[in-house]
Design an enzyme around this catalytic site. Sequence first.
Site, PDB file in Angstrom:
ATOM      1  N   LYS A 297       9.419  -0.748  14.057  1.00 27.01           N
ATOM      2  CA  LYS A 297       9.876  -0.321  12.719  1.00 27.01           C
ATOM      3  C   LYS A 297      10.959   0.873  12.800  1.00 27.01           C
ATOM      4  CE  LYS A 297       5.328  -0.973   9.621  1.00 27.01           C
ATOM      5  NZ  LYS A 297       4.892   0.035   8.778  1.00 27.01           N
TER       6      LYS A 297
ATOM      7  N   LYS B  20       0.529  -0.933   0.705  1.00 23.53           N
ATOM      8  CA  LYS B  20       0.075  -0.117   0.011  1.00 23.53           C
ATOM      9  C   LYS B  20       0.553   1.487   0.018  1.00 23.53           C
ATOM     10  CE  LYS B  20      -4.074   1.446   2.313  1.00 23.53           C
ATOM     11  NZ  LYS B  20      -4.764   1.761   3.593  1.00 23.53           N
TER      12      LYS B  20
ATOM     13  N   GLY C 151      -4.995  -2.395   5.034  1.00 27.31           N
ATOM     14  CA  GLY C 151      -4.271  -3.656   4.497  1.00 27.31           C
ATOM     15  C   GLY C 151      -5.270  -4.699   4.673  1.00 27.31           C
ATOM     16  N   ARG C 152      -5.111  -5.440   5.968  1.00 25.40           N
ATOM     17  CA  ARG C 152      -5.306  -6.799   6.566  1.00 25.40           C
ATOM     18  C   ARG C 152      -7.290  -6.342   6.408  1.00 25.40           C
ATOM     19  NH1 ARG C 152      -4.626  -3.122  11.144  1.00 25.40           N
ATOM     20  NH2 ARG C 152      -5.807  -2.537  11.931  1.00 25.40           N
TER      21      ARG C 152
ATOM     22  N   GLU D 209      11.315  -4.775   3.997  1.00 30.58           N
ATOM     23  CA  GLU D 209      10.648  -5.949   3.337  1.00 30.58           C
ATOM     24  C   GLU D 209      10.648  -6.003   2.247  1.00 30.58           C
ATOM     25  OE1 GLU D 209       9.407  -5.179   6.132  1.00 30.58           O
ATOM     26  OE2 GLU D 209       9.283  -5.862   7.879  1.00 30.58           O
TER      27      GLU D 209
ATOM     28  N   HIS E 269      -2.254 -33.817  18.389  1.00 26.87           N
ATOM     29  CA  HIS E 269      -0.981 -34.323  18.788  1.00 26.87           C
ATOM     30  C   HIS E 269      -0.159 -33.197  19.248  1.00 26.87           C
ATOM     31  CE1 HIS E 269      -2.768 -38.173  16.532  1.00 26.87           C
ATOM     32  NE2 HIS E 269      -3.325 -37.354  16.228  1.00 26.87           N
TER      33      HIS E 269
ATOM     34  N   GLU F 227      -4.212  -7.761  15.314  1.00 27.69           N
ATOM     35  CA  GLU F 227      -3.862  -5.452  15.133  1.00 27.69           C
ATOM     36  C   GLU F 227      -4.897  -4.934  14.971  1.00 27.69           C
ATOM     37  OE1 GLU F 227      -0.067  -5.250  11.515  1.00 27.69           O
ATOM     38  OE2 GLU F 227      -1.963  -4.768  10.259  1.00 27.69           O
TER      39      GLU F 227
HETATM   40  O1  F6P Z   1       2.023  -4.387   9.780  1.00 30.32           O
HETATM   41  C1  F6P Z   1       1.993  -3.269   9.562  1.00 30.32           C
HETATM   42  C2  F6P Z   1       1.458  -3.005   8.753  1.00 30.32           C
HETATM   43  O2  F6P Z   1       1.447  -1.826   7.764  1.00 30.32           O
HETATM   44  C3  F6P Z   1       0.872  -3.901   8.014  1.00 30.32           C
HETATM   45  O3  F6P Z   1      -0.946  -3.008   8.735  1.00 30.32           O
HETATM   46  C4  F6P Z   1       0.024  -3.549   6.370  1.00 30.32           C
HETATM   47  O4  F6P Z   1      -0.826  -4.277   6.007  1.00 30.32           O
HETATM   48  C5  F6P Z   1       1.642  -4.122   6.633  1.00 30.32           C
HETATM   49  O5  F6P Z   1       2.158  -3.614   7.184  1.00 30.32           O
HETATM   50  C6  F6P Z   1       2.272  -3.900   4.997  1.00 30.32           C
HETATM   51  O6  F6P Z   1       2.139  -2.654   4.256  1.00 30.32           O
HETATM   52  P1  F6P Z   1       1.989  -1.988   2.599  1.00 30.32           P
HETATM   53  O7  F6P Z   1       0.764  -2.814   2.506  1.00 30.32           O
HETATM   54  O8  F6P Z   1       1.787  -0.783   3.376  1.00 30.32           O
HETATM   55  O9  F6P Z   1       4.133  -3.012   2.381  1.00 30.32           O
END
Ligand code: F6P
Length: 512
Positions: A472, A185, A245-246, A191, A362, A331
């Site tokens: 972060k 987003k 996002g979620r 990452e 198990h 979250e």
């Molecule tokens: O983990 C935090 C977060 O902000 C989530 O809410 C989101 O889904 C994820 O990082 C990824 O963010 P982006 O889509 O901006 O890379």
Amino acid sequence: MHDTGEWQALSAHREALDGVHLRDLFDRDPQRGERLVAETDGLLVDYSKNRLTDETVAMLAALADRTGLRHRIEAMLDGEPVNTTENRPAWHAALRRPDPPPEIRQQLDHMAGFAADVRGGGWQAVVNIGIGGSDLGPAMATSALAAYADADLDVRFLSNVDGAHFGATTRGLDPARTLFIVVSKTFTTTETLANAITARAWVADAVGLEKAGGNFAAVTASPDKAREFGIDANAVFAMWDWVGGRYSLASAVGLSLMIAVGPDDFADMLAGMHYIDEHYRTAPWEENLPALLGLISIWNRNFWDWPTYGLLPYAQELALFPAYIQQLDMESSGKSVRADGTPAGVGTGPVVWGQPGTNGQHAFHQLLHQGTDIVPVEFVGFCRPNHPHIEHHDLLMANLFAQAEALAFGAPDTGDPHRSFPGNRPSTVVLADQLTPRSLGQLVALYEHKVFTQATVWGINPFDQWGVELGKTLASGIAAELTGAATPDPTRDSSTQSLINRYVACRRGVTR
Ligand code: F6P
């Protein structure tokens, strides 16, 4: 909320249930198992094995009314700015309307055209690069709907910044025939960018840097950044700031899923979601599946004081469902203040964990049956499998029903304390006819709205996640130190500093 008459009445009612065993509740009321269920469109929730009565349900419904849940649902579904700390709607429901606003319709058409080109385009694999909400939804759904996927196309998911994940995800793939979809987003998530840069270099080694952009698409709310990365404007899909996002599986974040299963199945998933959106809007609380799940969660979390629950799909295809719901619930619900900034005053987000049955039996079910803490469980199962091995499916489902039965009723006392199964351990069973695109959509919306119901009762904003930011920021400062780009922070604590020193000394000489 905890100072209202409805909350106080529920507290007193809960105390009155002290010492009452689920066995008593079932013995006294032979119809309980048929009555304490709710069903809509092939999706059934059996909540009879929770420590509650009809009176509890009526009191929880009164609590829902007291919080203005009906009005809040309408505000959310109709696109009002319910995400108050970021002053915007959380309008994921618009994405799955049969008559969506024009920008959504255009986006779905763009996705469908792109998906058709990719499915017929001779690609070997599609790799979704994203993390959190930009990974978990499409990864979970692609695995859930494997039976509906195009078998010739390998759809994989790369999320972890750990280089081992890049290696494992691209193993065996031809870089020239691998399409990467960078989903972010913000297009700033460290990452995701690290993985995208490594992927671009990997492709460039095979096809040259000038052509590498042709192996990339992006889904983002920052299209300029995606184009700067070298991605063709026609392969850049919008994310809107009013979709969290979620909550974004139904948006272009689901592009990899649409490529895997095709636009028609994707549309069926959206229809299942929309069905539950409207059910949530209109059904009375006693028949309203998401509201019931949310209110029972409040009952278990706040009145019985059980701070965690297990989510156990008896479906291998739903192996990633607990991880997906973990982000959705934790979250959203991991907040200590109400939307107006005042302390929550009661316990909020429960800890969610789980893995598919029967494997969990198990591993951790021992604690569920005989541990000192009570852990409520939500089972998810299906009447018909997506494979031809019906005898396996009968065994699988027999185990689900047996676990719920054993947790609730235990076994007669034999006098041996080690073999004592006290029972009285609550569970809910979510049972659908079959795992299909439509029922998966229903399940996703069911849990989204369960979480919204909880949040409404607690008065918290489920749509922000400020808590993630601190980690972060700290990580980016430390990363600069690890590579020598920054000097150590003199104010840092001695534990973190010595770990960093140890790492830097140990890594010296490692160049690749
Ligand atoms: O983990 C935090 C977060 O902000 C989530 O809410 C989101 O889904 C994820 O990082 C990824 O963010 P982006 O889509 O901006 O890379």
